[in-house]
Design a protein around this motif. Structure first.
Motif, short mmCIF file in Angstrom:
data_model
loop_
_atom_site.label_atom_id
_atom_site.label_comp_id
_atom_site.label_asym_id
_atom_site.label_seq_id
_atom_site.Cartn_x
_atom_site.Cartn_y
_atom_site.Cartn_z
N THR A 1 -10.04 70.71 60.34
CA THR A 1 -9.06 71.42 59.53
C THR A 1 -7.94 70.48 59.09
O THR A 1 -7.57 70.44 57.91
CB THR A 1 -8.46 72.60 60.33
OG1 THR A 1 -9.52 73.46 60.74
CG2 THR A 1 -7.46 73.38 59.50
N SER A 2 -7.42 69.72 60.02
CA SER A 2 -6.33 68.79 59.72
C SER A 2 -6.77 67.71 58.72
O SER A 2 -5.98 67.30 57.86
CB SER A 2 -5.83 68.13 61.00
OG SER A 2 -5.37 69.11 61.88
N SER A 3 -8.00 67.28 58.83
CA SER A 3 -8.51 66.26 57.90
C SER A 3 -8.55 66.79 56.48
O SER A 3 -8.24 66.06 55.53
CB SER A 3 -9.91 65.82 58.33
OG SER A 3 -9.86 65.18 59.58
N LEU A 4 -8.91 68.05 56.32
CA LEU A 4 -8.93 68.63 54.98
C LEU A 4 -7.52 68.87 54.45
O LEU A 4 -7.27 68.76 53.25
CB LEU A 4 -9.75 69.92 54.96
CG LEU A 4 -11.26 69.70 55.12
CD1 LEU A 4 -12.00 71.02 55.12
CD2 LEU A 4 -11.81 68.79 54.04
N ILE A 5 -6.59 69.19 55.34
CA ILE A 5 -5.19 69.30 54.92
C ILE A 5 -4.70 67.93 54.45
O ILE A 5 -4.02 67.81 53.42
CB ILE A 5 -4.32 69.86 56.06
CG1 ILE A 5 -4.69 71.33 56.30
CG2 ILE A 5 -2.83 69.70 55.75
CD1 ILE A 5 -4.09 71.92 57.57
N TRP A 6 -5.06 66.88 55.19
CA TRP A 6 -4.72 65.51 54.79
C TRP A 6 -5.33 65.20 53.43
O TRP A 6 -4.66 64.65 52.55
CB TRP A 6 -5.24 64.53 55.83
CG TRP A 6 -5.00 63.08 55.51
CD1 TRP A 6 -5.75 62.29 54.69
CD2 TRP A 6 -3.94 62.26 55.98
NE1 TRP A 6 -5.22 61.03 54.64
CE2 TRP A 6 -4.11 60.98 55.42
CE3 TRP A 6 -2.85 62.48 56.83
CZ2 TRP A 6 -3.25 59.93 55.67
CZ3 TRP A 6 -2.00 61.43 57.09
CH2 TRP A 6 -2.19 60.17 56.51
N GLY B 1 -4.50 64.08 47.58
CA GLY B 1 -4.46 64.82 46.33
C GLY B 1 -5.79 65.42 45.87
O GLY B 1 -5.94 65.75 44.70
N ILE B 2 -6.73 65.56 46.80
CA ILE B 2 -8.03 66.13 46.46
C ILE B 2 -8.11 67.52 47.08
O ILE B 2 -8.03 67.66 48.30
CB ILE B 2 -9.19 65.25 46.98
CG1 ILE B 2 -9.10 63.87 46.35
CG2 ILE B 2 -10.54 65.92 46.70
CD1 ILE B 2 -10.04 62.85 46.96
N ARG B 3 -8.26 68.52 46.24
CA ARG B 3 -8.27 69.90 46.74
C ARG B 3 -9.63 70.21 47.36
O ARG B 3 -10.68 69.97 46.75
CB ARG B 3 -8.00 70.85 45.59
CG ARG B 3 -7.86 72.26 46.01
CD ARG B 3 -7.51 73.15 44.86
NE ARG B 3 -7.36 74.50 45.36
CZ ARG B 3 -6.82 75.46 44.70
NH1 ARG B 3 -6.36 75.24 43.48
NH2 ARG B 3 -6.73 76.65 45.22
#
Length: 112
Positions: A72-77, A83-85
């Motif tokens: 989860t944190s990696s995707l938030i990063w 800047g990649i959604r």
């Protein structure tokens, strides 16, 4: 330890791990100074220490449950720093991992 404390510890561990790993990425892949490794290594030590604070019956269980938080944190990063959604498949994967992490960490256990 209540669930809020566990989640805060995992969130701190994820931030520390990602920051530490990014320092190595910046040095090796982005051509930044080797001095980036100093805060990176400190951050990785903080990450490891934080995981020891999680109330779990075994280290492996704490680490396995942490995996969902790390993803989860990696995707938030990915979204906030790079800047990649995240797309729908990223989100489906995160939800699946978080459900698995919750089952591992909070599922009823038989006494050993």
């Amino acid at each position: 330890m209540d669930i809020r404390a566990t989640l805060l510890i995992y969130a701190g561990a994820a931030a520390a791990e990602i920051a530490g790993c990014f320092a190595f990425w910046a040095w090796l892949r982005l051509g930044k100074s080797a001095f980036w490794l100093v805060p990176g290594m400190i951050s990785l030590v903080v990450f490891a220490w934080l995981l020891t604070l999680v109330e779990a019956s075994a280290a492996g269980r704490a680490y396995a449950a942490y995996g969902g938080v790390y993803i989860t944190s990696s995707l938030i990063w990915l979204w906030t720093i790079e800047g990649i959604r995240p797309d729908r498949w990223d989100l489906i994967g995160v939800v699946t991992c978080l459900i698995g992490a919750a089952v591992i960490l909070f599922g009823p256990r038989m006494p050993v």
